[in-house]
Motif scaffolding. Structure first.
Motif, PDB file in Angstrom:
ATOM      1  N   LEU A  48       0.827  -1.206   0.000  1.00  0.00           N
ATOM      2  CA  LEU A  48       0.000   0.000   0.000  1.00  0.00           C
ATOM      3  C   LEU A  48       0.859   1.252   0.000  1.00  0.00           C
ATOM      4  N   ASN A  59      -6.306   9.068  -3.686  1.00  0.00           N
ATOM      5  CA  ASN A  59      -5.292   8.073  -4.045  1.00  0.00           C
ATOM      6  C   ASN A  59      -5.934   6.858  -4.712  1.00  0.00           C
ATOM      7  N   TYR A 102      -4.019   6.052   4.216  1.00  0.00           N
ATOM      8  CA  TYR A 102      -5.092   5.074   4.282  1.00  0.00           C
ATOM      9  C   TYR A 102      -5.341   4.672   5.740  1.00  0.00           C
ATOM     10  N   CYS A 134      -0.697   4.890  -1.713  1.00  0.00           N
ATOM     11  CA  CYS A 134      -2.098   4.914  -1.299  1.00  0.00           C
ATOM     12  C   CYS A 134      -2.392   5.999  -0.269  1.00  0.00           C
ATOM     13  N   ILE A 158      -9.050   3.595   1.729  1.00  0.00           N
ATOM     14  CA  ILE A 158      -8.073   4.407   0.998  1.00  0.00           C
ATOM     15  C   ILE A 158      -8.753   5.672   0.498  1.00  0.00           C
ATOM     16  N   GLY A 188      -3.656   4.762  -6.865  1.00  0.00           N
ATOM     17  CA  GLY A 188      -2.785   3.903  -6.073  1.00  0.00           C
ATOM     18  C   GLY A 188      -3.526   2.701  -5.524  1.00  0.00           C
ATOM     19  N   ALA A 189      -4.809   2.898  -5.188  1.00  0.00           N
ATOM     20  CA  ALA A 189      -5.611   1.789  -4.666  1.00  0.00           C
ATOM     21  C   ALA A 189      -5.765   0.694  -5.712  1.00  0.00           C
TER      22      ALA A 189
END
Length: 451
Positions: free
Chosen positions: A54, A100, A62, A59, A96, A103-104
């Motif tokens: 992550l 982002n 988160y 992320c 998250i 990124g997730a």
């Protein structure tokens, strides 16, 4: 000017209504929490490995169970842990931020490819397009038996479009009822005194009134949208009427209806039997509603995630901001409270903590009370602001992002909560069809089977 009134005006009005319903449509989404996307992984997954991925996939801040730090009571800490698991405890949940989201998605793919684990974003909920499909099936059945197919199609298109823009179970049930009322109405198309007869027909009135009332169960402004769809149907019918009148002016032969609307019996058994299409459609909606909820249990383990719902003071299985404020208040007030006295767990609005001061004066020692803190809007605002100062985001930031009072329950997600109220609304929507069935049985017993 006359052509504008008869053709352009109704067409433009219908187009505006279609545009309004489209712009105000409910957006399909399986997203449960405002501002955050859920990432679920198997509960037995290596926590350190998941957290490393992550962070590598950017992320951001988160929210994870491993990052929760608090000095609050054990009961509160244990209760908020429920946010990090599905109902069966088979999956661990990470929240998250939407900022982002890219990124997730990368993190979910990385967990699948590198750790060889099942990972999914969102609630895995399927948006209930089945509601629109059921409405289309009911429409198709009525269209097949309709005598004036073009007229019926023109009147029904706005209703189908309404169900597409508002794919809620209650809204679809309202459309099924409306489709039957339109089916009866099309039988009187262009007959003398048709409007007066429709206004007195109990089946048309009951089904349209029931459709409007059931639309309230869909919530929000759905009743207004439902009325817009009816208005749009009237515009299209007016347009169709003017088009027929125009074409008849150049026709050599004009058919004339022998029987007026008053002599047409809409309550004939064959017509009443068609109400079964609406009943079957609503029953199918009811079945799909239950299949997507936790009203009934099955051998298959469903994935039910914590999800916000309407605030309910009597049923609060999950802690929310109200509990956080209470914990923050009790922590701040604890140093000033007597150990020999019990205090309520939830503070009352305006409750204060006071400290007594003693001062030596020429008239002797006098006491005065000073308010140390008060449980009010300012206190809650300060407590909420403290959440943004923590390096590791707590679960309370998720609650704060919702921006309203809410309760939490396990849900599969989707556009409509499978609540008891919606289920009851669907059951009530079947009552007009039951009324039609009773009339059908009564007519059979009388031996009056009229086609």
């Amino acid at each position: 000017m006359e052509r504008f009134k008869k053709f352009a005006a109704p067409a433009l009005a219908a187009l505006i209504v279609f545009l309004l319903m489209f712009l105000l449509k409910s957006v399909p989404a399986s997203k449960l929490w405002k501002g955050y996307t859920m990432l679920s992984v198997p509960a037995g997954a290596d926590k350190q490995a998941v957290n490393n991925l992550l962070r590598e996939q950017n992320c951001g801040a988160y929210i994870a169970l491993e990052k929760q730090n608090s000095s609050f009571s054990n009961d509160y800490e244990k209760a908020r842990q429920k946010y990090f698991f599905d109902k069966e405890g088979a999956f661990r949940i990470y929240y998250i931020p939407d900022s982002n989201a890219g990124g997730a998605q990368k993190a979910a793919r990385a967990i699948q490819s590198q750790l060889h684990l099942e990972a999914a974003l969102g609630s895995r909920a399927a948006f209930p397009y089945i509601t629109t499909i059921i409405c289309l099936l009911v429409f198709g059945a009525f269209l097949y038996f309709a005598e004036n197919k073009i007229v019926y199609a023109a009147a029904s298109v706005p209703a189908i479009f309404f169900s597409f823009c508002n794919p809620f179970y209650a809204a679809a049930a309202a459309v099924c009822l409306e489709l039957y009322a339109l089916f009866l109405a099309q039988k009187l198309w262009r007959r003398k005194q048709s409007l007066q007869c429709l206004g007195k027909n109990p089946f048309v009135i009951v089904f349209l009134a029931a459709a409007f009332l059931i639309s309230f169960a869909a919530g929000g402004a759905k009743p207004i949208y439902f009325l817009l769809n009816v208005f749009c149907a009237l515009c299209l019918l007016f347009l169709r009427f003017n088009m027929e009148v125009k074409s008849e002016k150049s026709a050599r032969f004009l058919p004339v209806f022998i029987r007026s609307a008053k002599r047409m019996n809409l309550l004939r058994v064959q017509n009443v039997k068609k109400a079964s299409f609406s009943a079957l459609g609503i029953f199918a909606l009811f079945v799909f509603l239950l299949a997507g909820s936790d009203f009934v249990s099955s051998g298959k383990k469903g994935l039910f995630f914590p999800a916000p719902t309407e605030y309910n003071e009597l049923k609060r299985d999950f802690p929310t901001m109200k509990d956080y404020y209470a914990q923050a208040w009790n922590e701040k007030a604890a140093p000033y409270r007597s150990l020999n006295k019990e205090y309520p767990s939830a503070p009352k609005e305006g409750e204060t903590v006071q400290m007594t001061h003693y001062e030596k004066t020429p008239d002797g020692i006098k006491s005065s009370s000073q308010v140390v803190c008060a449980y009010d809007k300012a206190f809650r605002k300060e407590a909420a602001a403290q959440l943004d100062l923590l390096s590791d985001p707590p679960i309370e930031k998720l609650w704060k992002a919702q921006g309203r009072n809410f309760s939490v329950k396990y849900s599969t997600g989707g556009s409509e909560n499978a609540s008891l109220g919606v289920a009851a609304a669907l059951l009530l929507a079947m009552l007009p069809s039951l009324f039609a069935a009773l009339y059908y049985i009564f007519e059979l017993k009388r031996g009056k089977y009229v086609s």
